[in-house]
Design a protein around this motif. Structure first.
Motif: not given
Length: 128
Positions: A45, A48, A70, A77
């Protein structure tokens, strides 16, 4: 410190930064700092997110633009962005209710410089 000052300082530091591992072993302090960066990037994550920020129009992205791709919550996040920021990979600035992020070029240059080595450093028949 403004974003433009970070970029200028980063370019100066880039020239004096660590040598590739094939020429000189890492010192303890550099190894600790670089390990934080690599650890931050070891999560898919976060990797990305860094890519999304770097490829975003204008080179910076609002946190509101980073949650959609996501399948995790906004607080998750935000946690991943905090890890990237603490590792020295991204900078951020609050503007009103939103936080904007950008990739710190000096950090990417440092990682790249570390892993980059001359082609002749690779033993014959290995990875060619």
């Amino acid at each position: 410190m403004s974003k433009s000052e970070v970029l200028v300082i980063g370019q100066d530091e880039q020239a004096a930064c660590c040598s590739p591992m094939v020429r000189e072993p890492l010192g303890e302090e550099d190894a600790v700092d670089l390990a934080k960066m690599f650890k931050a990037l070891s999560d898919p994550i976060r990797l990305r997110l860094l890519s999304l920020i770097a490829s975003h129009e204008g080179g910076e992205a609002c946190v509101c633009d980073l949650t959609g791709p996501f399948d995790v919550s906004q607080p998750t996040i935000s946690h991943h962005l905090k890890v990237l920021r603490e590792a020295g990979l991204v900078g951020s600035e609050r503007r009103g209710t939103w936080v904007y992020y950008w990739v710190l070029p000096a950090a990417l240059a440092r990682l790249s410089s570390l892993l980059q080595g001359p082609a002749e450093a690779v033993p014959a028949g290995v990875g060619r």
